[in-house]
Design an enzyme around this catalytic site. Structure first.
Site, mmCIF file in Angstrom:
data_model
loop_
_atom_site.group_PDB
_atom_site.id
_atom_site.type_symbol
_atom_site.label_atom_id
_atom_site.label_comp_id
_atom_site.label_asym_id
_atom_site.label_seq_id
_atom_site.Cartn_x
_atom_site.Cartn_y
_atom_site.Cartn_z
ATOM 1 N N GLU A 86 0.827 -1.212 0.000
ATOM 2 C CA GLU A 86 0.000 0.000 0.000
ATOM 3 C C GLU A 86 0.856 1.253 0.000
ATOM 4 O O GLU A 86 0.543 2.238 -0.659
ATOM 5 C CB GLU A 86 -0.964 -0.006 1.194
ATOM 6 C CG GLU A 86 -2.120 -0.991 1.053
ATOM 7 C CD GLU A 86 -1.709 -2.439 1.268
ATOM 8 O OE1 GLU A 86 -0.607 -2.670 1.828
ATOM 9 O OE2 GLU A 86 -2.469 -3.348 0.876
ATOM 10 N N HIS A 157 -11.907 -6.361 7.702
ATOM 11 C CA HIS A 157 -12.595 -6.139 6.426
ATOM 12 C C HIS A 157 -13.867 -5.336 6.665
ATOM 13 O O HIS A 157 -14.850 -5.483 5.962
ATOM 14 C CB HIS A 157 -12.937 -7.466 5.734
ATOM 15 C CG HIS A 157 -11.731 -8.263 5.341
ATOM 16 N ND1 HIS A 157 -11.059 -9.070 6.229
ATOM 17 C CD2 HIS A 157 -11.046 -8.343 4.171
ATOM 18 C CE1 HIS A 157 -10.030 -9.630 5.611
ATOM 19 N NE2 HIS A 157 -9.989 -9.207 4.365
#
Lengths: 346, 444
Positions: A86, A157
């Site tokens: 990321e 998540h």
């Protein structure tokens, strides 16, 4: 939540035509959220050769299908997979933007954006400020990421980290509630000359389906929308909880005979304080609702601003409704996010 | 090898090597090597043997001249460079060195807030920058004053930035030595370490795409500088990997100066420097003697050429030197290293004295020229110093501008509120050193 008939979604073109945000001459298509995002990406790739779309697993369409068919249509130079990093993705995107491209980077889940936090907070947000008169800026950078709970995402998540970014001057933070809003807000984000964090409520990717103009259009950033007018109370929210708010309002108006105004912030920073204050000055009561944790959340800023800007109009303390200050335990998800019950009982 | 390996040959024919899609790979029965995605031509073995880094020889360090300024291999002597150009490099190195001494002392006298010197590393900055073209894009860390000098950053530009005055392009927002120049294609320096490395990969990718989209634009590369300490950050690894996978025309230039503030390389890493990591990422890599400006220039020139080959690829240069200086004005390095070690380095080797010796061997430099150059540079630096020191600071509104493209409602409110404070409590704030004083807070 039954989205298929929810009044917050435009189930027929006539409701779109009633809304000045949308191009009135356009034809319409029924799209869900990922398809609307895809349309916006496709439009940008087609009309501006500077646009690049990349991230983890983006080339085959993305794990949520937002970039479906884009690599095929626009080629692997402009739509591509990156290594799994990321900080690498966001740093790379900043560099692309610094050289005049329009990179749209995808972080696969908002829960995984933290390795890129340094790049977003210390680099993206401060770029224009530290460049000063050199003229350098990274307008054109959009970092997209799915957020929010879906009922089984557990700790990693489910997160909605928008409040971590609304604390950062230099970033624009956008969170749409529906396919048609998402298309217009994403195109405005891409056109914007400031870096934008674009959060997408992933529960809506497939569930929320509505009529979306096929033409391109922009919905201005930093403007809230009055979703429903009312006179006794204002509810300020954004993203998925707007559906809960809308349902709760319908029930409350029926049961208690009151009239409630519903605002969608749309852009969470810099946010539209004016529209919120005008509404509360009219209604005298306000509740701020979001899915993310209540502590130091967006609601804290909105509530404090209402208290500063509309104190003499207030009939009651401003209320905040959000997730509890805990983590998203898998088995406990349904207890942890605002629902119609929590809203009605307050 | 390819003949014995028909599958690999087929793959190579089908798609260019850099875009090979391993997902279509399958293991061939009876093959003598692995065809798994991720290790495409690894031979099977029945010998249980670990690779030991210690058994691999350290990567060699390329040099042209020795520490006495004598060319080691006559066949590799500097060529195609005019004497004038070499003297320019030399004067640029001297300028950095003299400016460093003056500004270090000025900081000690409290005349500026902070400074970082480049002593011992002038050769890397100026040698590498001399091999780039003006259109190339540069990302620096913070010890690349020589890069700015070599590209044409004027003494007044340095001084305006150092004094954070109204003529500083950065509007006085950044700490000293955080230079930047749009005109010279050098992005403004930011303090966080290694963040510029993945940005350089992305910028290089942008240049590559722009060259594809507009063949009239001459191909450009990105040069990215960082220290060996910064190479421990995740951003370094993310950057090399993404630069390799996306075939970005970027030259990574690591200044390995032996220290990250007080931490020596012995505590920073265990492998063979930073160069060995380039190999791991599939990147063409070279190690060079950073005190040898000819060697640095030559490898950078070659790296630039390679970076533009085959549609673009990253190259890593590890330039070895020794940080003769303290880390910054906030650091006293004798708290963690012996003064004798530093003195020894200063005496034994230094990029400036090395080039001077070489120029003297050529008969193009002597004691008199040296004295004259030093005295002129010193005068020029002090002149720019005095001019910049008396400039006002940028107007107060620049505290709020450029956060976004346009001022936000929130910022307007904050400017108004600050203005009220300045009006109500004028004795609490000194606005006179800012351009326009109190009025400088208003929007123009």
């Amino acid at each position: 939540m039954d989205y298929s008939s929810h009044p917050l979604l435009n189930h027929s073109p006539s409701s779109l035509r009633a809304n000045a945000s949308y191009p009135q001459s356009s034809s319409f298509t029924r799209q869900n959220l990922f398809q609307a995002i895809n349309s916006a990406l496709k439009h940008s790739l087609r009309t501006d050769e500077r646009t690049l779309v990349f991230g983890e697993d983006v080339a085959f369409g993305g794990v949520f299908r937002c970039s479906m068919d884009l690599a095929t249509e626009f080629g692997s130079e402009r739509v591509f997979n990156t290594p799994l990093s990321e900080q690498g993705i966001v740093g790379f995107a900043i560099g692309c933007a610094a050289q005049g491209m329009k990179p749209i980077a995808e972080i696969q889940f908002a829960d995984y954006v933290y390795p890129a936090f340094d790049q977003l907070v210390n680099e993206a947000a401060k770029w224009r400020y530290r460049e000063g008169d050199t003229g350098g800026h990274i307008g054109g950078l959009v970092v997209r990421m799915p957020c929010g709970s879906v009922g089984h995402g557990a700790l990693y998540h489910s997160q909605s980290p928008e409040a971590l970014f609304t604390h950062i001057p230099g970033l624009r933070v956008v969170l749409p509630r529906s396919p048609a809003r998402a298309k217009g807000l994403l195109l405005a984000s891409i056109a914007c000359n400031d870096p934008v964090i674009f959060l997408e409520p992933k529960i809506l990717y497939r569930a929320a389906v509505e009529q979306v103009p096929t033409e391109a259009y922009e919905i201005p950033l930093s403007q809230a929308e009055v979703v429903k007018e009312g006179k006794d109370m204002t509810i300020v929210s954004y993203g998925q909880p707007l559906y809960l708010c809308s349902s709760a309002i319908a029930a409350a108006e029926k049961d208690f005979g009151i009239s409630v105004e519903l605002l969608d912030l749309q852009t969470l920073y810099p946010w539209d304080k004016q529209t919120v204050l005008q509404s509360v000055q009219k209604t005298g009561r306000a509740i701020v609702v979001h899915e993310s944790m209540i502590n130091a959340g967006v609601g804290a800023e909105v509530a404090a601003s209402i208290q500063e800007g509309a104190f003499l109009h207030l009939e009651a303390p401003v209320q905040r409704l959000g997730g509890w200050a805990t983590h998203m335990g898998l088995a406990f998800e349904s207890f942890n996010i605002p629902d119609v019950t929590s809203k009605l009982l307050r | 090898m390819l003949l014995r390996n028909p599958l690999r040959a087929q793959i190579l024919q089908r798609v260019p090597r850099r875009q090979t899609r391993w997902s279509s790979l399958s293991q061939r029965p009876g093959s003598d090597r692995v065809h798994f995605p991720g290790a495409v031509s690894s031979k099977f073995t029945t010998k249980l043997s670990f690779e030991h880094p210690s058994t691999h020889p350290a990567m060699p360090t390329y040099r042209v001249m020795d520490s006495d300024g004598v060319v080691v291999d006559e066949s590799r002597k500097p060529s195609g460079i005019s004497n004038e150009e070499i003297v320019t490099w030399y004067r640029n190195m001297l300028t950095v060195s003299i400016m460093d001494l003056i500004m270090f002392d000025a900081q000690r006298q409290g005349r500026l807030s902070f400074y970082m010197v480049s002593a011992g590393e002038e050769g890397i900055a100026i040698g590498s920058a001399s091999a780039l073209v003006p259109e190339d894009v540069i990302f620096c860390q913070y010890r690349e004053t020589g890069v700015f000098k070599q590209r044409g950053f004027a003494l007044s530009d340095f001084m305006n930035q150092l004094f954070a005055n109204c003529k500083d392009a950065g509007k006085g927002r950044n700490m000293p030595v955080h230079y930047g120049s749009g005109k010279l294609n050098i992005h403004t320096i930011s303090s966080p370490l290694a963040t510029q490395i993945p940005q350089a990969a992305g910028a290089a990718y942008a240049l590559k795409i722009q060259a594809l989209q507009n063949p009239d634009v001459p191909p450009r590369v990105v040069a990215c500088y960082f220290g060996e300490g910064a190479a421990s950050e995740g951003d370094f690894h993310a950057a090399l990997n993404i630069a390799a996978t996306r075939s970005c025309p970027v030259v990574f230039i690591c200044r390995n100066n032996g220290y990250a503030i007080s931490t020596s390389t012995l505590e920073q890493y265990r492998g063979d420097g930073i160069a060995s990591r380039g190999i791991g990422y599939g990147i063409d890599t070279i190690r060079v003697d950073g005190n040898d400006i000819f060697a640095v220039r030559e490898v950078t020139k070659e790296a630039r050429r390679m970076a533009l080959e085959d549609g673009g690829k990253p190259v890593l240069i590890e330039a070895m030197s020794y940080r003769v200086s303290h880390h910054s004005t906030s650091d006293d390095s004798f708290a963690y290293r012996a003064k004798v070690e530093v003195e020894d380095w200063k005496r034994r080797d230094n990029p400036i004295t090395r080039l001077r010796k070489w120029m003297q061997h050529q008969g193009m430099w002597d004691e008199e020229k040296e004295k004259e150059a030093r005295s002129q540079i010193r005068k020029d630096v002090l002149k720019a110093f005095a001019e910049a020191e008396k400039e006002k600071k940028a107007p107060l509104r620049d505290m709020f501008t450029d956060v976004y493209e346009d001022l936000t409602e929130e910022s307007r409110g904050h400017m108004k509120e600050l203005g009220r404070l300045l009006d109500d409590y004028p004795e609490e704030y000194d606005v006179n050193e800012f351009e326009g004083g109190r009025k400088g807070l208003s929007e123009p």
